[in-house]
Each structure stands twice: as C-alpha cells, then as structure tokens.
Design an enzyme around this catalytic site. Structure first.
Site, PDB file in Angstrom:
ATOM      1  N   CYS A   1     -14.594  -0.695 -13.405  1.00 33.68           N
ATOM      2  CA  CYS A   1     -15.996  -0.999 -13.120  1.00 33.68           C
ATOM      3  C   CYS A   1     -16.145  -1.839 -11.854  1.00 33.68           C
ATOM      4  CB  CYS A   1     -16.636  -1.693 -14.320  1.00 33.68           C
ATOM      5  SG  CYS A   1     -16.890  -0.571 -15.705  1.00 33.68           S
TER       6      CYS A   1
ATOM      7  N   GLU B   1      14.556  -6.729   6.940  1.00 34.70           N
ATOM      8  CA  GLU B   1      13.785  -6.867   5.705  1.00 34.70           C
ATOM      9  C   GLU B   1      12.805  -5.717   5.527  1.00 34.70           C
ATOM     10  OE1 GLU B   1      11.774 -10.595   5.676  1.00 34.70           O
ATOM     11  OE2 GLU B   1      13.566 -11.773   6.048  1.00 34.70           O
TER      12      GLU B   1
END
Length: 404
Positions: free
Chosen positions: A341, A272
């Site tokens: 921000c 995987e």
C-alpha cells in the site's frame, strides 16, 4: 541498445521453476550457482596477490558466501552483524575488511578481537576510538584510510560515494596527517589506502581519476618513510542491458584497466565488488495476481512488492521483467506494480511486457544484489524464500519468514 539477454536455463529451466513456485510459493529468489561462480572467477582469474572482498551488504546469504569463500573470496563488511555472517560462512578473518562511516565501539572491539585484515577508517574521531580500544585490549588494529577523491562517477546521486558532498571518506590532506599520526600509535598499524566511488559505474574514467589521486597520496606518504601494503579499490562493474558474456567481458576489461594502473607499483590490490558478482546471478520469481486498466493506464499487479525488492522504490532502479513461457507473445505497454500500500510500490512504468493473465509467472532478472538483503516485512508481509540452482537440482537456502 539490445534488450537484455535472460536464459532461464541458468536457473533450472521453466519446468523446474514452475515446480518451485508450486512447492514453495511466490515471491521467491532463485540464484544460479554457475553464474555466481563465473562472475567471481572473472575478477579472480590471473590473480596472484589480489584480494577480492565481496560486499556482504549486496547479498548476505551464508550458502552463497560459503561458495565464494571456498573459491578464495574475502569479504567487505559494514557492520558487526555482517562481520559475524562472513566468519560464520567460513571466510578467513585475514580476508575481511571493515568499512562504514559509523562503526560503534562494540563493532570496533569485535573486529579487533577477530584480528581482521583491516578496518577502513572514515574520520579522525573514529581513528581515536580505534586507538583507544586497541590500547585497552593491548591488541594491534590494522587500519587503512578511506580517501574521498572528489571524483564524480556519473552515477545515481543516491549511490554515489566519492565526492565531497557524500558522507564517506576523508580528504587527501587529512588522510596524510592521520596516517602520520596513526604510525606513532603503539597498537595501531596503518597498512593501506582505500577509496570507493559508488555503484553502477560504466566508465573506466572515474576509476582512472581516483587511482591517480590515490597514487599521488601514496607517493607522498612513502616519501615520509611509511610503507603502504595495499590499495583498496571499492566499487565494481555496473549492471547494464547486456548478455551474461558481455558482463564477463566488462569485468575483465575493468580488471585489466586497474592492473595497468598498478603496473610497476609494489602494492597489493584489494577490490570490493558486490553487485557485479551477485546481480545477474539472481532472479525474483513472482506471480500475476490481477490485471486492470483505466482511461490512462494498464496495470499488471504481481505478488512481489517493494518489501521484497526495494531498489526501484529507493532510487528508481530499472527492472527487467519476463513473463515465463510467453516471452515471444505480443507486448503491451503497462505499469508493473506490487501489492504494498504505497504508490512507490512500482517496478516499472510504461514498460513493454508480454501479454499475461492471473497465474502467469514473471521473473524479475538481475536482482541477486541488494535484493533479499534489503528486503523487509513492511505491511507484515513475509520475506521471500531463497533457492539456488546448482546445475542439477534446487538447493533450498531459506524458507519464507515472518515475525509478528
């Protein structure tokens, strides 16, 4: 260690990249078809009975998944949405494994309906849920059991998955009991053992230890007369500061090490990998907005933010940045930051970067894995567009998107 090698030609070259930035704006992701296919082939070559299941969570772009599926790739999915994406991309259901510690009843039912290769069981209660749904449907669910081998992979704590303090997997004693229990279920077919150690693993030692633990368990199960069809080895080669050729070599050495451990054992190997297939095959193209300095720091502010590439903010992942066309210019020590921000919207502190000015293009390399797939619209910023260089032209994979 030598500085990472980055060849802009793999992504179309400077002139073509400049055209993409003018036509589609920045930030945007660009993938290299040649590097993607080369990375996959490094895992798949010399394979006769192995199954390479690419991690959909690393990169879920359907065009890229379709390319890999045509090369023979399977898929490792962790949600119903990822399972649908893999199927829609043309990946054979018999090459799909379903991982994840919290599968819902709806997701389990969908996986059983699609007759996927295997569902990776993470707990006894999950096994009971699978058995209940399979009985109701009168359809067989093929399952494997995720062993937690309690092996320290020496990676970042936020991407480690193979120790008892991690939420993933089942201890050896419980796996043995659950394997025996599931074998008595009419519509549950136990077929495999699975383990996953995490990401960014550069040593073969953790895999050797985990493989040793897995084989002890397999021998114990076999001794009871049960048959194990496959061993699913989760995780892949970590991305480091190395050339693309060295990356391929590391994959091949990793594969050879696992093959050596399996030599003489009558069991199929599943793998995987995700990051090591997609990682160096993708870059995030950005543009310098402003530069500024104070009494302590000099900042380069770019138009890509943590919503476009989350890994540095999430677990301090390192970023390699290049000012395109100015790679050989004098270097300055700067903080590379984005417009979001948040103070965590920082790609690198005190990093060496070529002198640049507003309008210059900056490439963040090796971000093809866990880049767009982890992106968001935080601050109501649009997700970046995606493009692929196929060796001759750019293929537009996805335009910038925002939902308000």
């Amino acid at each position: 260690m030598e500085k990472i090698t980055f060849d802009v030609k793999n992504f179309g070259g400077l002139e073509e990249i400049q055209k993409i930035s003018l036509q589609h704006g920045t930030p945007c992701y660009i993938y290299s078809q040649s590097l993607l296919e080369k990375n996959f082939q490094a895992y798949a070559q010399h394979s006769s009975n192995e199954l390479i299941c690419v991690a959909i969570k690393a990169n879920s772009n359907p065009v890229l998944l379709n390319l890999l599926g045509e090369k023979g790739a399977g898929a490792d999915v962790v949600s119903g949405g990822e399972l649908r994406r893999a199927l829609d991309a043309g990946i054979d259901a018999q090459k799909i494994v379903f991982s994840g510690v919290g599968k819902t009843a709806k997701e389990i039912a969908y996986a059983i309906d699609q007759q996927i290769y295997s569902i990776n069981v993470e707990s006894e209660q999950e096994l009971e849920q699978i058995a209940k749904i399979a009985n109701e449907k009168k359809q067989t669910a093929r399952v494997s059991f995720r062993l937690n081998p309690n092996v320290d992979a020496k990676t970042h704590p936020k991407i480690a998955t193979g120790m008892y303090e991690n939420k993933f997997g089942i201890d050896e004693e419980s796996v043995f009991a659950m394997y025996e229990k599931s074998s008595k279920q009419k519509y549950v077919e136990p077929v495999g053992i699975h383990f996953h150690l995490g990401s960014q693993i550069f040593s073969r030692s953790p895999y050797e230890k985990a493989l040793s633990e897995a084989f002890k368990l397999i021998e114990k199960i076999n001794a009871q007369g049960f048959t194990i069809e496959f061993l699913n080895v989760g995780g892949g080669v970590g991305l480091r500061e190395a050339s693309d050729d060295e990356h391929i070599q590391a994959i091949e050495e990793h594969m050879q090490s696992i093959r050596n451990a399996l030599q003489g054992k009558n069991i199929r190997l599943l793998l995987e990998p995700g990051r090591s297939i997609f990682g160096n095959a993708g870059l995030l193209l950005s543009k310098v907005l402003y530069t500024k300095k104070n009494q302590k720091k000099e900042f380069v502010i770019i138009d890509a933010g943590m919503n476009d590439y989350m890994r540095p903010a999430l677990y301090e992942a390192k970023v390699n940045a290049f000012v395109l066309g100015k790679e050989n210019s004098p270097k300055r020590t700067i903080d590379l930051v984005g417009p979001v921000c948040e103070s965590t919207d920082t790609f690198g502190k005190d990093m060496e970067l070529s002198e640049c000015e507003p309008g210059d293009l900056i490439a963040l390399s090796h971000v093809g894995a866990y880049g767009y797939s982890m992106s968001s619209q935080y601050n109501l910023r649009p997700r970046p567009s995606e493009h692929m260089w196929d060796g001759e032209r750019f293929v537009i994979l996805r335009e910038p998107t925002i939902e308000t």
